[in-house]
Design an enzyme around this catalytic site. Structure first.
Site, PDB file in Angstrom:
ATOM      1  N   ARG A  60      12.804  43.488 -84.168  1.00  0.00           N
ATOM      2  CA  ARG A  60      13.712  43.232 -83.158  1.00  0.00           C
ATOM      3  C   ARG A  60      12.891  42.623 -82.138  1.00  0.00           C
ATOM      4  O   ARG A  60      11.793  43.219 -81.790  1.00  0.00           O
ATOM      5  CB  ARG A  60      14.500  44.490 -82.830  1.00  0.00           C
ATOM      6  CG  ARG A  60      15.496  44.222 -81.451  1.00  0.00           C
ATOM      7  CD  ARG A  60      16.405  45.175 -81.278  1.00  0.00           C
ATOM      8  NE  ARG A  60      15.611  46.417 -80.512  1.00  0.00           N
ATOM      9  CZ  ARG A  60      16.340  47.631 -80.442  1.00  0.00           C
ATOM     10  NH1 ARG A  60      17.884  47.615 -80.703  1.00  0.00           N
ATOM     11  NH2 ARG A  60      16.083  48.520 -79.824  1.00  0.00           N
TER      12      ARG A  60
ATOM     13  N   GLY B   5      13.694  57.447 -82.389  1.00  0.00           N
ATOM     14  CA  GLY B   5      13.628  58.191 -83.267  1.00  0.00           C
ATOM     15  C   GLY B   5      13.351  57.453 -84.612  1.00  0.00           C
ATOM     16  O   GLY B   5      13.085  58.181 -85.674  1.00  0.00           O
TER      17      GLY B   5
ATOM     18  N   ASP C 210      21.295  55.829 -72.731  1.00  0.00           N
ATOM     19  CA  ASP C 210      19.950  55.299 -73.325  1.00  0.00           C
ATOM     20  C   ASP C 210      20.187  53.908 -74.206  1.00  0.00           C
ATOM     21  O   ASP C 210      19.155  53.423 -74.717  1.00  0.00           O
ATOM     22  CB  ASP C 210      19.744  56.390 -74.185  1.00  0.00           C
ATOM     23  CG  ASP C 210      20.829  56.882 -75.280  1.00  0.00           C
ATOM     24  OD1 ASP C 210      21.929  57.226 -74.615  1.00  0.00           O
ATOM     25  OD2 ASP C 210      20.657  56.614 -76.572  1.00  0.00           O
TER      26      ASP C 210
END
Length: 480
Positions: free
Chosen positions: A168, A84, A243
């Site tokens: 990341r 998201g 998740d």
């Protein structure tokens, strides 16, 4: 960089291609030079790190994408989720010829933002940047980050905060929730997706007559080892939804994480975890639960004529979790204690020590350092039940007396960090950074790079101190 993009070769139902949306007025935060070297960044790419880490400089021949997945959150089916506020920017080869994901967090709205704004704030970015670095330095499999940027653009949370982006890295962003999404929304993709995951991350399983079962066993074992590593260093993830666990057993998705300070196994570090589901002591049980969800989502791949035997094999795979976790955890804790693994009383003695830490509310990390350095009187002085501590010491020394002391002490040196990322350390770095002073991030980054080494010139007294014994426990918000 040497690009090895492969996720974008999967069925397009599994992602949405889109470009990042840069924040206004990007500013340098911190750059992980060593990791950039490991990922084979060129001199020119390093010179453009601010632009790359803020989504301003597109990587050649790369199409960024947002993954779709689903998940169980706090034990309840949450339906479709997905990236998201982050994008898989590219996949590259490191110096070991391993494929590493570059994932840009705070990159703007995606079709999976679910009412969010697609952004990240400086506070959460700094916490994740330092946490991934700390865990990697501790030898715990984890995502990491090449760098982060701040910006002049505000992001609204409880208050208006500086927006930021984090580049990341991880060996894998495929989550347990990917399999949940496929089973719910695109079951026809399950077989090919699972086999591609095996080919990418567990190629040795392809040699097994039943590669899906071999894959399940491997994921269970890697996850069990990761959780044992967390428990040994005192790390609490805080939000172990399906998740937020990936299939390679490496730490992913830092939200309201924390490192144990005063030893309280039921410490809740997530402000939203009202029942303590994801507290430190529950992490092994929650990992087992999440794995049961994953393995259940592999059940449709059972051969038509072998469904019952396939189910029994899956049950056996899940049973391997406890065995692997306990074996790995006991080994780690014996190393920390300087006790021989083969001795029948070593682990019971370890539990005895932990009971003292819990009862006396002692600092987890520094208590092991005191034990390592032989500062037994200092430990005893912190105890109310001094006779109880004497009983432990008698037991402890009786186990060690006829062993190779030098070897045991060496194992303690390698497994007991002096420095962890305490909440107040991260908070001080955040407060300075919000005034464009990143010097404390730089100091902590250097300190946490070699956590097992005494660094008197770098450390501060507060780096070694837990909160006051009567201080209110800190719980971190999920807001990021």
């Amino acid at each position: 960089m040497l690009f090895q993009n492969r996720y974008n070769q999967l069925d397009s139902k599994l992602y949405t291609s889109q470009s990042p949306k840069p924040l206004h007025g990007a500013k340098a935060g911190h750059f992980n030079v060593a990791l950039a070297d490991e990922l084979q960044w060129s001199t020119d790419e390093k010179a453009l790190w601010v632009e790359i880490c803020s989504g301003q400089h597109p990587l050649s021949d790369c199409s960024a994408l947002a993954m779709v997945y689903a998940g169980h959150q706090f034990g309840h089916w949450a339906g479709q989720l997905g990236d998201g506020r982050g994008l898989l920017l590219a996949q590259v080869l490191n110096k070991k010829n391993q494929v590493i994901d570059l994932h840009l967090k705070g990159a703007g709205l995606t079709p999976y933002s679910r009412g969010g704004d697609g952004r990240a704030v400086l506070r959460s970015v700094i916490r994740e940047y330092l946490a991934g670095h700390a865990l990697n330095s501790l030898g715990v499999p984890s995502s990491n980050a090449v760098g982060f940027t701040s910006s002049q653009q505000g992001v609204q949370r409880e208050t208006l905060e500086p927006g930021a982006m984090l580049l990341r890295t991880s060996d894998c962003h495929i989550r347990f929730g990917h399999f949940e999404w496929i089973n719910q929304y695109a079951p026809e993709l399950l077989g090919d997706f699972a086999m591609q995951c095996i080919a990418w991350h567990y190629p040795e399983c392809l040699e097994d007559p039943q590669p899906i079962l071999s894959f399940a066993r491997a994921v269970v074992k890697r996850t069990a080892k990761m959780i044992a590593d967390w428990q040994a260093v005192g790390f609490a993830h805080g939000v172990m939804n399906t998740d937020n666990l990936n299939i390679t057993g490496s730490t992913l998705d830092f939200g309201p994480f924390g490192f144990l300070e005063r030893f309280k196994p039921d410490w809740i570090n997530n402000h939203s975890d009202h029942q303590g589901r994801y507290c430190y002591q529950n992490q092994p049980r929650m990992a087992h639960w999440n794995l049961s969800i994953l393995l259940n989502n592999l059940m449709p791949l059972a051969p038509h004529t072998e469904k019952e035997s396939f189910k029994q094999h899956m049950i056996a795979c899940l049973a391997d979790f406890e065995v692997t976790f306990l074996q790995h955890y006991q080994e780690k804790m014996c190393f920390k204690m300087g006790l021989p693994q083969f001795h029948k009383e070593s682990f019971e003695c370890t539990l005895h020590f932990l009971q003292i830490l819990q009862r006396e509310k002692l600092d987890y990390t520094q208590s092991f350092i005191r034990l390592q350095e032989g500062h037994f009187n200092a430990l005893k002085d912190d105890c109310i039940d001094r006779d109880g501590f004497d009983a432990f010491m008698q037991r402890y020394q009786s186990i060690r007396i006829h062993q190779d002391q030098a070897q045991l002490n060496d194992s303690m040196q390698q497994h007991n960090p002096r420095y962890i990322l305490r909440n107040h350390m991260a908070q001080q770095a955040i407060e300075r950074a919000e005034h464009d002073d990143f010097s404390e991030v730089t100091r902590l980054f250097a300190l946490l790079a070699t956590p097992f080494t005494h660094q008197p010139a770098q450390e501060r007294a507060s780096d070694l101190q837990p909160p006051h014994i009567d201080a209110t426990e800190i719980a971190i918000s999920c807001s990021s």
